[in-house]
Design an enzyme around this catalytic site. Sequence first.
Site, PDB file in Angstrom:
ATOM      1  CD  GLU A 191      -1.123   5.145  -5.278  1.00  0.00           C
ATOM      2  OE1 GLU A 191      -2.160   4.295  -5.578  1.00  0.00           O
ATOM      3  OE2 GLU A 191      -0.952   6.137  -6.027  1.00  0.00           O
ATOM      4  CG  ASP A 231      -3.566   0.725  -2.998  1.00  0.00           C
ATOM      5  OD1 ASP A 231      -4.317   1.363  -1.919  1.00  0.00           O
ATOM      6  OD2 ASP A 231      -3.342   1.224  -3.886  1.00  0.00           O
TER       7      ASP A 231
END
Length: 364
Positions: A49, A108
């Site tokens: 991330e 993500d």
Amino acid sequence: MSAGIGCHMPFVRAASQASWGLWDRYASETISADGRVIEHSREARTTSEGQAYALFFALVANDRVRFDTILDWTLNQLWTNRAEPPAWLWGQRKDGTWGIIDSNSASDAELWIAYSLLEAARLWERPACQQLGTELLAAIRSSEMARLADGGFMLIPGKSGFRLGERTYLLNPSYAPVQVLRRLASRQPDGPWQSVAANQVSLLVRSAPAGYAPDWYRFREGVGFSVEPAKGPTGGYDAIRTYLWAGMLNPEDPSFSELLASLGGMAKAFAASGRVPHYVNVQTGEVFGEGPAGFSAAIYPFLVAAGHDRLAVRLRAQMESDIERLWSSLGYYDKNLLLFSSGWAQGRYRFDVGGFLQLGNNSQ
């Protein structure tokens, strides 16, 4: 770092072209010389991330030098097998060595990496970035995509641990920004991304009965969406990004009005109390505590999009004050939320209706 492993052009690099002061500050404090985003407050670990967000910020800042080093570190350390998604966690192991700690993935992060690669290919005319982005999309499709009985597709949070049973999945509503999915659909119009986007909108709407997004939710085919018993009806650390993504969605997107209406609880909470809650019971709407600086920043674009002009002016002033007063004491996550929101507030970037990145130089 292996020279040339990423998608940089075969020319001698010039000095950094970035003119975004907050990004420069974040990068100098947090990113190592070889491109690793370090969470100093969490045992100097690195996540996919963190690498993904840094790639996006470097793209917005036109900071090609840092983009290349961040990408090269990611390729060398997290995404060593192109057929699989990158590992999500890297750091110091129990035996004292440094490397991958958990080889599971985080979809993500991969969406943002793929997005930044495709947009770097377009904006900087780097075909090799498009090839890498396409390879990553293939890895996501093979490992992190659920094929539904109706022929549609749903993104799951990682390759392991999120299939709970027969056609039952644990989902994270904040993982898939609709604008990012729109861009991926334009790259692969015959792929699963339009279906993923439609199911993501359904998840966002149906998981917010009181106007608040949850951190985690469950989906079972034939039954639908419901609270995940192991996680409870909590909206907090993960969910705060949901308002950020929705607020930055292009107003011409077909889901724009529906998402603003479905997620309006946070704006009401801020209007009533002047603060952004730290946690919310998404079933009852009960709010708890006061969120940190990054939480407040995250809802700024949502307030603008929803037409809460006075609240937005107030919150932007608070955001700028928080950056001035608190930046040094903030952790990795808050700083990233502030970068997203302040960069958007300054007009440095927007997403068009197809999800393509529009860059500006406004620093007002």
